[in-house]
Design a protein around this motif. Structure first.
Motif, PDB file in Angstrom:
ATOM      1  N   PRO A   2       0.615  15.026   5.104  1.00  0.00           N
ATOM      2  CA  PRO A   2       1.845  14.423   5.587  1.00  0.00           C
ATOM      3  C   PRO A   2       1.628  13.317   6.617  1.00  0.00           C
ATOM      4  CG  PRO A   2       1.583  16.625   6.472  1.00  0.00           C
ATOM      5  CD  PRO A   2       0.499  16.432   5.487  1.00  0.00           C
ATOM      6  N   MET A   4      -0.335  10.903   6.439  1.00  0.00           N
ATOM      7  CA  MET A   4      -0.698   9.658   5.779  1.00  0.00           C
ATOM      8  C   MET A   4       0.493   8.978   5.123  1.00  0.00           C
ATOM      9  SD  MET A   4      -3.795   9.149   6.465  1.00  0.00           S
ATOM     10  CE  MET A   4      -4.394   7.938   5.339  1.00  0.00           C
ATOM     11  N   LYS A   5       1.695   9.276   5.596  1.00  0.00           N
ATOM     12  CA  LYS A   5       2.897   8.636   5.085  1.00  0.00           C
ATOM     13  C   LYS A   5       3.447   7.687   6.131  1.00  0.00           C
ATOM     14  CE  LYS A   5       4.113  12.498   2.125  1.00  0.00           C
ATOM     15  NZ  LYS A   5       5.030  13.582   1.862  1.00  0.00           N
ATOM     16  N   GLY A   6       4.271   6.772   5.701  1.00  0.00           N
ATOM     17  CA  GLY A   6       4.900   5.846   6.630  1.00  0.00           C
ATOM     18  C   GLY A   6       4.205   4.496   6.618  1.00  0.00           C
ATOM     19  N   ARG A   7       4.609   3.651   7.583  1.00  0.00           N
ATOM     20  CA  ARG A   7       4.037   2.315   7.672  1.00  0.00           C
ATOM     21  C   ARG A   7       2.638   2.381   8.270  1.00  0.00           C
ATOM     22  NH1 ARG A   7       7.295  -2.219  10.336  1.00  0.00           N
ATOM     23  NH2 ARG A   7       6.444  -1.170  12.119  1.00  0.00           N
ATOM     24  N   PRO A   9      -0.426   3.974   7.648  1.00  0.00           N
ATOM     25  CA  PRO A   9      -0.893   5.297   8.057  1.00  0.00           C
ATOM     26  C   PRO A   9      -2.321   5.306   8.593  1.00  0.00           C
ATOM     27  CG  PRO A   9      -0.836   5.135   5.685  1.00  0.00           C
ATOM     28  CD  PRO A   9      -0.195   3.888   6.218  1.00  0.00           C
ATOM     29  N   ARG A  12      -3.102   6.436  12.240  1.00  0.00           N
ATOM     30  CA  ARG A  12      -3.143   7.823  12.677  1.00  0.00           C
ATOM     31  C   ARG A  12      -4.452   8.520  12.338  1.00  0.00           C
ATOM     32  NH1 ARG A  12       2.040   6.836  11.119  1.00  0.00           N
ATOM     33  NH2 ARG A  12       1.805   7.598   8.999  1.00  0.00           N
ATOM     34  N   THR A  13      -5.424   7.801  11.812  1.00  0.00           N
ATOM     35  CA  THR A  13      -6.709   8.419  11.497  1.00  0.00           C
ATOM     36  C   THR A  13      -7.598   8.420  12.733  1.00  0.00           C
ATOM     37  OG1 THR A  13      -7.669   6.334  10.764  1.00  0.00           O
ATOM     38  CG2 THR A  13      -6.583   7.697   9.091  1.00  0.00           C
TER      39      THR A  13
END
Length: 167
Positions: A2, A4-7, A9, A12-13
């Motif tokens: 979850p 890895m969704k959105g603008r 992604p 967030r890694t």
């Protein structure tokens, strides 16, 4: 996954967050960014907040980071120091890379300081560390260990010559 969704992604890694170059100095307690979401002079600041602010938050967990949207006509960054002083940085009509470079030179830690802190973090005062460059040069200096055989001879029951002797 979850997260890895959105603008974009990738932001967030963990690899992306660790790749951040800006580590703020220890005396900075609050880092605030003020910009508008519309206007040509705010594009660089808006992109800076989108791409680099997560890295700054990750690399500086003790610093409060505030974004103020649509409150001022021109974008700026203000840093509040622990002694009450403020640093005001004008970022009007600057690109996100220019803003990052300027912050690296003004409020970021130098490369030498980061290398020194990394070295201190690696070398911890662990009693298990011994040898050249550590507090103890030999294992026998640790309390409860068998002393060096060059200084005190080992008891005969601990030596293989007498222990494994066949008559």
């Amino acid at each position: 996954m979850p997260f890895m969704k959105g603008r974009a992604p990738i932001r967030r890694t963990l690899n992306y967050l660790n790749a951040g170059k800006l580590v703020l100095k220890d005396k900075i307690k609050v880092f605030s960014v003020a910009y508008n979401i519309t206007g040509q002079n705010n594009v660089g600041t808006k992109e800076f907040c989108f791409w680099y602010l997560p890295q700054i938050q990750y690399k500086n967990p003790d610093v409060q980071i505030v974004t103020l949207k649509n409150l001022t006509p021109s974008p700026f960054i203000k840093c509040y120091l622990d002694d009450g002083r403020k640093i005001l940085i004008d970022v009007d009509n600057k690109s996100k890379e220019d803003i990052l470079e300027h912050l690296l030179h003004t409020v970021g830690k130098s490369k030498e300081t980061l290398d020194l802190e990394l070295l201190k973090a690696e070398k911890k005062d662990n009693p298990a560390n011994f040898g050249v460059g550590c507090d103890r040069s030999c294992m026998c200096e640790v309390f409860g260990q068998v002393p060096c055989s060059g200084v005190v001879p080992l008891p005969k029951f601990m030596r293989g010559k007498y222990k494994n002797q066949t008559d």
